[in-house]
Scaffold this motif. Structure first.
Motif, PDB file in Angstrom:
ATOM      1  N   LEU A   1       0.802  -1.220   0.000  1.00  0.00           N
ATOM      2  CA  LEU A   1       0.000   0.000   0.000  1.00  0.00           C
ATOM      3  C   LEU A   1       0.836   1.271   0.000  1.00  0.00           C
ATOM      4  O   LEU A   1       0.334   2.354  -0.286  1.00  0.00           O
ATOM      5  CB  LEU A   1      -0.937   0.015   1.213  1.00  0.00           C
ATOM      6  CG  LEU A   1      -1.980  -1.096   1.285  1.00  0.00           C
ATOM      7  CD1 LEU A   1      -2.872  -0.903   2.509  1.00  0.00           C
ATOM      8  CD2 LEU A   1      -2.817  -1.142   0.018  1.00  0.00           C
ATOM      9  N   GLY A   2       2.114   1.161   0.357  1.00  0.00           N
ATOM     10  CA  GLY A   2       2.964   2.338   0.374  1.00  0.00           C
ATOM     11  C   GLY A   2       3.905   2.345   1.559  1.00  0.00           C
ATOM     12  O   GLY A   2       3.891   1.444   2.401  1.00  0.00           O
ATOM     13  N   ASP A   3       4.740   3.375   1.624  1.00  0.00           N
ATOM     14  CA  ASP A   3       5.659   3.554   2.738  1.00  0.00           C
ATOM     15  C   ASP A   3       4.983   4.370   3.834  1.00  0.00           C
ATOM     16  O   ASP A   3       4.106   5.201   3.560  1.00  0.00           O
ATOM     17  CB  ASP A   3       6.924   4.282   2.278  1.00  0.00           C
ATOM     18  CG  ASP A   3       7.697   3.502   1.226  1.00  0.00           C
ATOM     19  OD1 ASP A   3       7.701   2.262   1.310  1.00  0.00           O
ATOM     20  OD2 ASP A   3       8.282   4.134   0.324  1.00  0.00           O
ATOM     21  N   VAL A   4       5.391   4.141   5.067  1.00  0.00           N
ATOM     22  CA  VAL A   4       4.831   4.881   6.201  1.00  0.00           C
ATOM     23  C   VAL A   4       5.961   5.425   7.061  1.00  0.00           C
ATOM     24  O   VAL A   4       7.057   4.867   7.102  1.00  0.00           O
ATOM     25  CB  VAL A   4       3.911   3.991   7.069  1.00  0.00           C
ATOM     26  CG1 VAL A   4       2.711   3.520   6.276  1.00  0.00           C
ATOM     27  CG2 VAL A   4       4.666   2.795   7.627  1.00  0.00           C
ATOM     28  N   GLU A   5       5.706   6.545   7.724  1.00  0.00           N
ATOM     29  CA  GLU A   5       6.714   7.141   8.596  1.00  0.00           C
ATOM     30  C   GLU A   5       6.751   6.461   9.963  1.00  0.00           C
ATOM     31  O   GLU A   5       7.674   6.646  10.736  1.00  0.00           O
ATOM     32  CB  GLU A   5       6.420   8.630   8.768  1.00  0.00           C
ATOM     33  CG  GLU A   5       6.522   9.416   7.474  1.00  0.00           C
ATOM     34  CD  GLU A   5       6.213  10.886   7.659  1.00  0.00           C
ATOM     35  OE1 GLU A   5       6.025  11.302   8.827  1.00  0.00           O
ATOM     36  OE2 GLU A   5       6.151  11.613   6.659  1.00  0.00           O
ATOM     37  N   CYS A   6       5.731   5.675  10.220  1.00  0.00           N
ATOM     38  CA  CYS A   6       5.550   5.084  11.536  1.00  0.00           C
ATOM     39  C   CYS A   6       6.529   3.944  11.830  1.00  0.00           C
ATOM     40  O   CYS A   6       6.774   3.099  10.984  1.00  0.00           O
ATOM     41  CB  CYS A   6       4.138   4.560  11.600  1.00  0.00           C
ATOM     42  SG  CYS A   6       3.663   4.005  13.202  1.00  0.00           S
ATOM     43  N   HIS A   7       7.095   3.958  13.027  1.00  0.00           N
ATOM     44  CA  HIS A   7       7.905   2.841  13.511  1.00  0.00           C
ATOM     45  C   HIS A   7       7.453   2.539  14.927  1.00  0.00           C
ATOM     46  O   HIS A   7       8.056   2.987  15.906  1.00  0.00           O
ATOM     47  CB  HIS A   7       9.391   3.180  13.492  1.00  0.00           C
ATOM     48  CG  HIS A   7      10.263   2.029  13.955  1.00  0.00           C
ATOM     49  ND1 HIS A   7      10.317   1.613  15.266  1.00  0.00           N
ATOM     50  CD2 HIS A   7      11.094   1.212  13.276  1.00  0.00           C
ATOM     51  CE1 HIS A   7      11.145   0.589  15.375  1.00  0.00           C
ATOM     52  NE2 HIS A   7      11.627   0.333  14.172  1.00  0.00           N
ATOM     53  N   ALA A   8       6.355   1.808  15.030  1.00  0.00           N
ATOM     54  CA  ALA A   8       5.813   1.436  16.336  1.00  0.00           C
ATOM     55  C   ALA A   8       4.748   0.374  16.125  1.00  0.00           C
ATOM     56  O   ALA A   8       4.181   0.258  15.045  1.00  0.00           O
ATOM     57  CB  ALA A   8       5.219   2.659  17.043  1.00  0.00           C
ATOM     58  N   ILE A   9       4.499  -0.388  17.176  1.00  0.00           N
ATOM     59  CA  ILE A   9       3.501  -1.447  17.107  1.00  0.00           C
ATOM     60  C   ILE A   9       2.208  -0.920  17.705  1.00  0.00           C
ATOM     61  O   ILE A   9       2.178  -0.504  18.860  1.00  0.00           O
ATOM     62  CB  ILE A   9       3.956  -2.684  17.912  1.00  0.00           C
ATOM     63  CG1 ILE A   9       5.328  -3.156  17.425  1.00  0.00           C
ATOM     64  CG2 ILE A   9       2.931  -3.792  17.819  1.00  0.00           C
ATOM     65  CD1 ILE A   9       5.380  -3.568  15.987  1.00  0.00           C
ATOM     66  N   GLU A  10       1.128  -0.933  16.924  1.00  0.00           N
ATOM     67  CA  GLU A  10      -0.141  -0.466  17.466  1.00  0.00           C
ATOM     68  C   GLU A  10      -1.303  -0.847  16.563  1.00  0.00           C
ATOM     69  O   GLU A  10      -1.158  -0.933  15.348  1.00  0.00           O
ATOM     70  CB  GLU A  10      -0.126   1.062  17.613  1.00  0.00           C
ATOM     71  CG  GLU A  10      -1.423   1.605  18.197  1.00  0.00           C
ATOM     72  CD  GLU A  10      -1.456   3.123  18.243  1.00  0.00           C
ATOM     73  OE1 GLU A  10      -1.449   3.671  19.340  1.00  0.00           O
ATOM     74  OE2 GLU A  10      -1.470   3.732  17.159  1.00  0.00           O
ATOM     75  N   TYR A  11      -2.438  -1.058  17.198  1.00  0.00           N
ATOM     76  CA  TYR A  11      -3.700  -1.185  16.453  1.00  0.00           C
ATOM     77  C   TYR A  11      -4.671  -0.174  17.040  1.00  0.00           C
ATOM     78  O   TYR A  11      -4.868  -0.110  18.245  1.00  0.00           O
ATOM     79  CB  TYR A  11      -4.293  -2.588  16.575  1.00  0.00           C
ATOM     80  CG  TYR A  11      -5.685  -2.667  16.002  1.00  0.00           C
ATOM     81  CD1 TYR A  11      -6.799  -2.726  16.837  1.00  0.00           C
ATOM     82  CD2 TYR A  11      -5.885  -2.632  14.624  1.00  0.00           C
ATOM     83  CE1 TYR A  11      -8.081  -2.771  16.308  1.00  0.00           C
ATOM     84  CE2 TYR A  11      -7.160  -2.678  14.096  1.00  0.00           C
ATOM     85  CZ  TYR A  11      -8.255  -2.748  14.931  1.00  0.00           C
ATOM     86  OH  TYR A  11      -9.530  -2.778  14.399  1.00  0.00           O
ATOM     87  N   ASN A  12      -5.251   0.672  16.194  1.00  0.00           N
ATOM     88  CA  ASN A  12      -6.194   1.694  16.633  1.00  0.00           C
ATOM     89  C   ASN A  12      -7.626   1.290  16.321  1.00  0.00           C
ATOM     90  O   ASN A  12      -7.932   0.939  15.180  1.00  0.00           O
ATOM     91  CB  ASN A  12      -5.884   3.025  15.943  1.00  0.00           C
ATOM     92  CG  ASN A  12      -4.581   3.599  16.431  1.00  0.00           C
ATOM     93  OD1 ASN A  12      -4.462   4.027  17.567  1.00  0.00           O
ATOM     94  ND2 ASN A  12      -3.568   3.585  15.569  1.00  0.00           N
TER      95      ASN A  12
END
Length: 288
Positions: free
Chosen positions: A92-103
């Protein structure tokens, strides 16, 4: 939110196959390796296609573009199995996020990320851990909602094509892709999902791996569940609540990416799950 915890082991009859499935109940640490844990409900993706993203800055060892290429190849090994399983995974693309989470009330992303600076887990799941897959699922149904893959580049120097002396990242990611799709460690030592890293051969599926993926995602679109089976949903790779490309809550509390990580080593694996009817946990094994 409630945490799913189970510390009981019930005896089970030997299985005719070696492949195993991840379930909604954590495996007891004393449960024998090479056997399938049968407590809880088996997990699965309901939709016929799932999306994933890559950490934009990736690693000193590999770029985001190289990561995408390896992940596309790894996922293709699974959805190109000879039976024609009814599941595919799309970038789907690149993301800036580096963390584990589900919202539960904001966008999400199934992120492939790298830990260059340090490996943020206890010693028991550290140096011998090549990667971890973290999952979020509905504990009442087993439906997967989110999966993040975390690679231990802080303590491992990987080979990108199998020619170096370090672990073959192609094999590691193919193994982790199996966890992403709901498979646990296999009892077959020739399988990609074997619990210990044995080399580049793990980048190619064995018959047991194909049987596993074809059992979960039958060619006719049925998802194998504890109740027998449910039909696959439409192909929409968008994560639950939309695709997100930036962290919402910061690295300390996890990532949800808002536009819209078992492990691979010769050694260990982990999972996480969250929620209302969701659960959060880390699962360990020895994988490679």
């Amino acid at each position: 939110m409630r945490l799913a915890v189970a510390l009981v082991i019930l005896a089970s009859a030997p299985l005719a196959h070696a492949f195993c499935r991840e379930t909604t109940v954590p495996v007891h640490p004393l449960f024998p390796a090479g056997q399938c844990w049968d407590q809880g409900l088996p997990v699965y993706w309901a939709k016929s296609c799932v999306g994933y993203a890559v950490q934009l800055d990736a690693s000193k060892q590999i770029t985001a573009d190289q990561t995408q290429q390896l992940m596309d190849t790894a996922f293709a090994k699974w959805h190109d199995a000879s039976c024609g399983p009814s599941i595919s995974v799309e970038f789907l693309g690149d993301v800036e996020c580096h963390a584990i989470e589900y919202n539960q009330a904001a966008g999400n992303a199934n992120v492939v990320m790298f830990d260059d600076a340090s490996w943020p887990y206890p010693t028991s799941a550290a140096a011998d851990t090549l990667a971890l897959t973290h999952i979020t699922y509905n504990i009442d149904t087993g439906e997967l909602y989110d999966a993040d893959l975390e690679v231990n580049t802080a303590q491992n120097q990987f080979s990108l094509d199998g020619s170096g002396t370090g672990p073959d990242l192609r094999a590691v990611l193919t193994h982790e892709a199996g966890h992403f799709l709901g498979l646990a460690h296999s009892g077959d030592p020739t399988a990609t999902m074997w619990s210990k890293y044995v080399g580049s051969s793990m980048a190619t599926l064995a018959a047991d791996d194909e049987t596993g993926i074809c059992t979960i995602y039958a060619p006719d679109g049925t998802r194998s569940t504890a109740d027998g089976g449910v039909p696959a949903g439409d192909c929409d790779p968008t994560p639950r609540h939309g695709f997100a490309s930036e962290c919402q809550n910061g690295k300390s509390s996890g990532c949800s990416c808002t536009s819209a990580p078992r492990r691979t080593d010769g050694r260990a694996l982990a999972w996480i799950a969250i929620g209302l009817a969701l659960a959060a946990r880390r699962l360990r094994g020895r994988f490679a």
